[in-house]
Scaffold this motif. Structure first.
Motif, PDB file in Angstrom:
ATOM      1  N   THR A 136       9.367   8.411   4.823  1.00 31.57           N
ATOM      2  CA  THR A 136       8.534   8.337   5.513  1.00 31.57           C
ATOM      3  C   THR A 136       7.103   8.948   4.142  1.00 31.57           C
ATOM      4  O   THR A 136       7.576   9.515   3.537  1.00 31.57           O
ATOM      5  N   ASP A 137       6.061   8.866   4.931  1.00 28.65           N
ATOM      6  CA  ASP A 137       4.881   8.981   4.346  1.00 28.65           C
ATOM      7  C   ASP A 137       4.394  10.506   3.876  1.00 28.65           C
ATOM      8  O   ASP A 137       4.282  11.202   3.550  1.00 28.65           O
ATOM      9  N   LYS A 138       5.402  11.126   4.810  1.00 31.16           N
ATOM     10  CA  LYS A 138       5.274  12.737   4.761  1.00 31.16           C
ATOM     11  C   LYS A 138       6.430  13.223   4.262  1.00 31.16           C
ATOM     12  O   LYS A 138       6.160  14.737   4.046  1.00 31.16           O
ATOM     13  N   GLU A 139       7.566  12.141   4.454  1.00 29.94           N
ATOM     14  CA  GLU A 139       8.704  12.975   3.433  1.00 29.94           C
ATOM     15  C   GLU A 139       9.386  12.435   2.573  1.00 29.94           C
ATOM     16  O   GLU A 139      10.032  11.186   2.940  1.00 29.94           O
ATOM     17  N   PRO A 140       8.275  12.211   1.188  1.00 29.16           N
ATOM     18  CA  PRO A 140       9.575  11.374   0.611  1.00 29.16           C
ATOM     19  C   PRO A 140      10.488  11.092  -0.022  1.00 29.16           C
ATOM     20  O   PRO A 140      10.560  12.670  -0.365  1.00 29.16           O
ATOM     21  N   ILE A 141      10.963  10.585  -0.367  1.00 30.59           N
ATOM     22  CA  ILE A 141      12.818  10.412  -0.905  1.00 30.59           C
ATOM     23  C   ILE A 141      12.403  11.450  -2.667  1.00 30.59           C
ATOM     24  O   ILE A 141      11.298  10.422  -3.344  1.00 30.59           O
ATOM     25  N   THR A 142      13.337  12.105  -3.283  1.00 28.81           N
ATOM     26  CA  THR A 142      12.834  12.533  -4.690  1.00 28.81           C
ATOM     27  C   THR A 142      14.371  11.550  -5.049  1.00 28.81           C
ATOM     28  O   THR A 142      15.705  11.445  -4.574  1.00 28.81           O
ATOM     29  N   PRO A 143      13.787  11.580  -6.362  1.00 26.55           N
ATOM     30  CA  PRO A 143      15.218  10.750  -7.091  1.00 26.55           C
ATOM     31  C   PRO A 143      16.764  11.189  -7.154  1.00 26.55           C
ATOM     32  O   PRO A 143      15.973  13.196  -7.165  1.00 26.55           O
TER      33      PRO A 143
ATOM     34  N   ILE B 135      11.186   0.484  -5.003  1.00 26.75           N
ATOM     35  CA  ILE B 135      10.154   0.474  -7.249  1.00 26.75           C
ATOM     36  C   ILE B 135      10.554   2.108  -7.479  1.00 26.75           C
ATOM     37  O   ILE B 135      10.379   2.800  -6.389  1.00 26.75           O
ATOM     38  N   LEU B 136      10.182   1.389  -8.847  1.00 21.74           N
ATOM     39  CA  LEU B 136      10.442   2.915  -9.381  1.00 21.74           C
ATOM     40  C   LEU B 136       9.661   3.677  -9.277  1.00 21.74           C
ATOM     41  O   LEU B 136       9.519   4.601  -9.652  1.00 21.74           O
ATOM     42  N   ASP B 137       8.341   2.894  -9.862  1.00 21.45           N
ATOM     43  CA  ASP B 137       6.147   3.416 -10.040  1.00 21.45           C
ATOM     44  C   ASP B 137       6.534   3.714  -8.245  1.00 21.45           C
ATOM     45  O   ASP B 137       5.873   3.109  -7.545  1.00 21.45           O
ATOM     46  N   ARG B 138       6.624   4.814  -8.073  1.00 20.99           N
ATOM     47  CA  ARG B 138       6.117   5.358  -6.769  1.00 20.99           C
ATOM     48  C   ARG B 138       4.804   5.532  -6.599  1.00 20.99           C
ATOM     49  O   ARG B 138       4.053   5.870  -5.289  1.00 20.99           O
ATOM     50  N   GLN B 139       3.991   5.391  -7.625  1.00 22.82           N
ATOM     51  CA  GLN B 139       2.478   6.001  -7.627  1.00 22.82           C
ATOM     52  C   GLN B 139       1.986   4.536  -7.895  1.00 22.82           C
ATOM     53  O   GLN B 139       0.995   4.583  -9.059  1.00 22.82           O
TER      54      GLN B 139
ATOM     55  N   VAL C 169      -4.957  -2.583  -7.064  1.00 19.06           N
ATOM     56  CA  VAL C 169      -5.819  -3.758  -7.849  1.00 19.06           C
ATOM     57  C   VAL C 169      -6.335  -4.471  -7.493  1.00 19.06           C
ATOM     58  O   VAL C 169      -6.315  -5.328  -6.210  1.00 19.06           O
ATOM     59  N   GLU C 170      -7.711  -4.835  -7.916  1.00 21.04           N
ATOM     60  CA  GLU C 170      -8.506  -5.524  -7.363  1.00 21.04           C
ATOM     61  C   GLU C 170      -8.157  -6.764  -7.685  1.00 21.04           C
ATOM     62  O   GLU C 170      -7.575  -7.200  -8.533  1.00 21.04           O
ATOM     63  N   GLY C 171      -8.229  -7.892  -6.152  1.00 23.53           N
ATOM     64  CA  GLY C 171      -7.484  -9.365  -5.899  1.00 23.53           C
ATOM     65  C   GLY C 171      -6.474  -9.584  -5.885  1.00 23.53           C
ATOM     66  O   GLY C 171      -6.350 -10.536  -5.840  1.00 23.53           O
ATOM     67  N   ALA C 172      -5.896  -8.438  -5.619  1.00 25.06           N
ATOM     68  CA  ALA C 172      -4.836  -8.397  -5.102  1.00 25.06           C
ATOM     69  C   ALA C 172      -4.510  -9.092  -3.239  1.00 25.06           C
ATOM     70  O   ALA C 172      -5.193  -8.327  -2.961  1.00 25.06           O
ATOM     71  N   LEU C 173      -3.467  -9.468  -3.704  1.00 20.44           N
ATOM     72  CA  LEU C 173      -3.541 -10.190  -1.808  1.00 20.44           C
ATOM     73  C   LEU C 173      -2.402  -9.388  -0.943  1.00 20.44           C
ATOM     74  O   LEU C 173      -3.133  -8.731   0.169  1.00 20.44           O
ATOM     75  N   HIS C 174      -1.900  -7.807  -1.690  1.00 18.15           N
ATOM     76  CA  HIS C 174      -0.900  -7.468  -0.664  1.00 18.15           C
ATOM     77  C   HIS C 174      -1.838  -5.768  -1.480  1.00 18.15           C
ATOM     78  O   HIS C 174      -0.691  -5.727  -2.129  1.00 18.15           O
ATOM     79  N   ASN C 175      -2.543  -5.516  -1.114  1.00 21.18           N
ATOM     80  CA  ASN C 175      -3.350  -3.770  -1.230  1.00 21.18           C
ATOM     81  C   ASN C 175      -3.018  -2.282  -0.741  1.00 21.18           C
ATOM     82  O   ASN C 175      -3.100  -1.155  -1.127  1.00 21.18           O
ATOM     83  N   GLU C 176      -2.109  -3.526   0.637  1.00 22.17           N
ATOM     84  CA  GLU C 176      -2.184  -1.826   1.887  1.00 22.17           C
ATOM     85  C   GLU C 176      -1.162  -1.617   1.333  1.00 22.17           C
ATOM     86  O   GLU C 176      -0.454  -0.914   0.409  1.00 22.17           O
ATOM     87  N   ALA C 177      -1.354  -0.233   2.222  1.00 25.56           N
ATOM     88  CA  ALA C 177      -0.279   0.473   2.257  1.00 25.56           C
ATOM     89  C   ALA C 177       1.063   0.487   2.095  1.00 25.56           C
ATOM     90  O   ALA C 177       2.567   1.148   1.987  1.00 25.56           O
ATOM     91  N   GLN C 178       1.176  -0.356   3.629  1.00 26.63           N
ATOM     92  CA  GLN C 178       2.347  -0.828   3.810  1.00 26.63           C
ATOM     93  C   GLN C 178       2.608  -1.738   4.505  1.00 26.63           C
ATOM     94  O   GLN C 178       1.654  -2.928   3.838  1.00 26.63           O
ATOM     95  N   LEU C 179       3.538  -2.776   3.909  1.00 21.50           N
ATOM     96  CA  LEU C 179       4.274  -3.882   4.228  1.00 21.50           C
ATOM     97  C   LEU C 179       5.491  -4.372   5.710  1.00 21.50           C
ATOM     98  O   LEU C 179       5.407  -3.522   5.724  1.00 21.50           O
ATOM     99  N   PRO C 180       5.080  -5.599   6.139  1.00 18.77           N
ATOM    100  CA  PRO C 180       6.374  -5.232   7.308  1.00 18.77           C
ATOM    101  C   PRO C 180       8.006  -5.083   6.448  1.00 18.77           C
ATOM    102  O   PRO C 180       7.822  -5.572   5.499  1.00 18.77           O
ATOM    103  N   SER C 181       8.157  -4.584   6.941  1.00 15.69           N
ATOM    104  CA  SER C 181       9.621  -4.443   6.745  1.00 15.69           C
ATOM    105  C   SER C 181      11.008  -5.411   6.945  1.00 15.69           C
ATOM    106  O   SER C 181      11.635  -5.522   6.829  1.00 15.69           O
TER     107      SER C 181
END
Length: 541
Positions: free
Chosen positions: A148-155, A309-313, A317-329
């Motif tokens: 979750t956003d409050k409890e991220p998983i570390t590698p 994804i590997l890039d957790r941060q 990006v300007e112009g991207a279709l999905h810039n929101e913080a979440q996507l449908p599961s």
């Protein structure tokens, strides 16, 4: 008539109207020179016509016979090739079995040393000493909630830190395997009122444990890449699957449609063919499923894509279709099902037919490069690569001995019902996965407006990780995967890298198998592939 003579009646009875030609033939001018010349010319014309017709029929017959002889010769050559290939495969299998038999005969199990007398420390271990060990053990067991956003998983690489109060552990293909710290029993660490060791003895024991832990970590890091984020992604995908099952319990509509979408996805991927343009309907069906999951027509709880994804941060990006913080599961779940089905198709279909991997590589690259499937302008192909990391670790630089339990786990050798699968089954799996990886990585996006989600540089990196293996750590699995990556894809490799590809192939097909301390079926296969390239395309390595 009455009064006519008998002679005249007999003459009219035997007269014939067709005596003209006979009379001409029997006439006197037939013996003239002109008549003979005309007859001779007519006979010559007829003779020439018959001769030309005979020559034409003869030539047609010769062409048919030559074509038949060529077909018979080609069939004989193909039969001989198949026999030679079968002979080589049988010899390779026999050689592998002989080597395995020799290894088993040479293997010995050392006897246990005598158990030393129990020793106990002067005082019981305090709570401040045991707390880190218990915390680390909980982390090693992988007991973590869904991200979750409050409890991220570390590698996983940040979880297992060395500690002098616990036994060292090795991470084997994402599985923690603990090693005993010493031959002493667990009861020997309990305090005893009968013996009081000195502080110097306690310090010596601690130093010995630290040194042993450091040696174990050095041995592990010598053949293990530092980053293991794909294992974290794979674990998060398993949690997502359980999370979707929990959602389905409270949403019958989601449960019904999610099962239908999963079956439709697998069905469409199973119907792929190698003919060009023969997969349009299957591709359209798969894209419709993804669009439906993104449209929200089937409600599902949103999740954070950074957990997959590997890039957790990754930033918006300007112009991207999905810039929101979440996507449908449901969308992430379908990407997981799609990736798993692609991997299964590689394993089941592409070992014997490497070219069957190409249409699957097309749909994989097309799906993960689709602009509507990107998150913040970048692909989610790490979901697919996490599957590859688990089933074929040698593509990511992992090495291991095929003669040990940990070594087999590290190179992706599968267990079935608690026992290792047969060697030929393992080889077939690696062949299909190597061909599938090449089909994804060696895609040409020069005429596409989309960005290549897994560019050819990844293919070069995976090949370099294999061919740069020290001879002492080489395995037959690496050779099998390397050959499958190259065979049928050498022309695309030349297209991207030119003369550098020739140097890489020389390293992979000549130098790498030559440096092997023991010849195996895999090293022989690499040498045979070099000879095939010389014969078929004239490439002299």
């Amino acid at each position: 008539m009455t009064g006519s003579s008998p002679a005249s009646r007999r003459s009219r009875q035997w007269s014939s109207p067709s005596r003209g030609r006979l009379s001409d033939f029997l006439s006197e001018p037939r013996h003239t020179e002109l008549s003979h010349q005309d007859a001779l010319a007519a006979a010559q014309i007829e003779h020439e016509r018959v001769r030309l017709a005979a020559i034409r029929v003869y030539k047609d017959h010769e062409l048919k016979e030559e074509h038949r002889r060529l077909l018979e010769k080609e069939q004989i050559i193909r039969q001989q090739q198949r026999k030679e290939e079968e002979r080589i495969r049988n010899e390779e299998r026999l050689r592998a079995e002989e080597e395995r038999l020799r290894a088993l005969k040479a293997k010995t199990v050392p006897k246990l040393p005598p158990q030393p007398p129990p020793e106990a420390p002067a005082a019981p271990i305090t709570a401040t000493t045991t707390a880190p060990a218990s915390t680390s053990a909980a982390q090693l067991n992988g007991v973590q909630p869904f991200p979750t956003d409050k409890e991220p998983i570390t590698p996983a690489s940040n979880v297992s830190q060395p500690d002098s109060t616990k036994a060292p552990s090795l991470e084997t293909n994402g599985v923690k395997v603990a090693k005993p710290a010493s031959n002493q029993s667990p009861d020997s660490t309990k305090p005893s009122p009968f013996s009081v060791p000195s502080a110097a003895a306690i310090q010596a024991k601690a130093t010995a444990l630290i040194q042993q832990n450091a040696r174990a970590q050095n041995q592990t890091s010598a053949s293990k890449p530092p980053d293991d984020g794909y294992i974290v992604i794979h674990q998060n995908l398993k949690k997502l699957r359980a999370y979707m099952a929990e959602q389905a319990k409270s949403s019958p509509a989601l449960k019904t449609r999610m099962g239908d979408m999963r079956r439709e996805m697998r069905k469409s991927l199973g119907q792929f063919v190698m003919e060009k343009g023969g997969n349009k309907q299957q591709i359209a069906a798969i894209q419709r499923l993804f669009q439906e999951s993104l449209s929200g027509s089937v409600p599902s709880a949103p999740v954070d894509p950074s957990q997959f994804i590997l890039d957790r941060q990754r930033a918006p990006v300007e112009g991207a279709l999905h810039n929101e913080a979440q996507l449908p599961s449901l969308f992430i779940y379908l990407l997981n099902i799609f990736s798993k089905s692609i991997i299964n198709q590689f394993i089941n279909e592409c070992a014997m037919q490497p070219r069957a991997a190409d249409p699957l590589g097309v749909i994989a690259a097309q799906t993960f490069s689709n602009k509507s499937h990107l998150w913040r302008g970048e692909s989610l192909i790490d979901i697919l690569m996490a599957k590859f990391r688990v089933v074929c670790p040698v593509l990511f630089g992992y090495r291991g001995s095929e003669k040990t339990e940990q070594g087999r786990l590290r190179i992706g050798w599968r267990k079935d019902g608690g026992a290792w699968t047969a060697e030929n089954h393992h080889i077939d799996r690696m062949k299909g996965l190597g061909a599938g990886y090449a089909a994804i990585a060696l895609r040409d996006f020069s005429r596409s407006s989309n960005k290549n989600p897994w560019p050819p540089s990844k293919y070069w990196t995976s090949m370099a990780r294999i061919v740069n293996t020290p001879p002492a750590e080489m395995s037959n699995t690496q050779c099998i995967v390397l050959r499958s990556m190259i065979e049928t894809y050498e022309e695309r490799f030349f297209l991207f890298y030119g003369t550098a590809a020739i140097a890489a192939l020389r390293k992979a097909l000549i130098d790498f198998p030559r440096s092997a301390p023991v010849k195996t079926s895999g090293t022989s296969g690499l040498e045979v592939l070099a000879q095939m390239l010389k014969r078929d395309i004239g490439l002299e390595l």
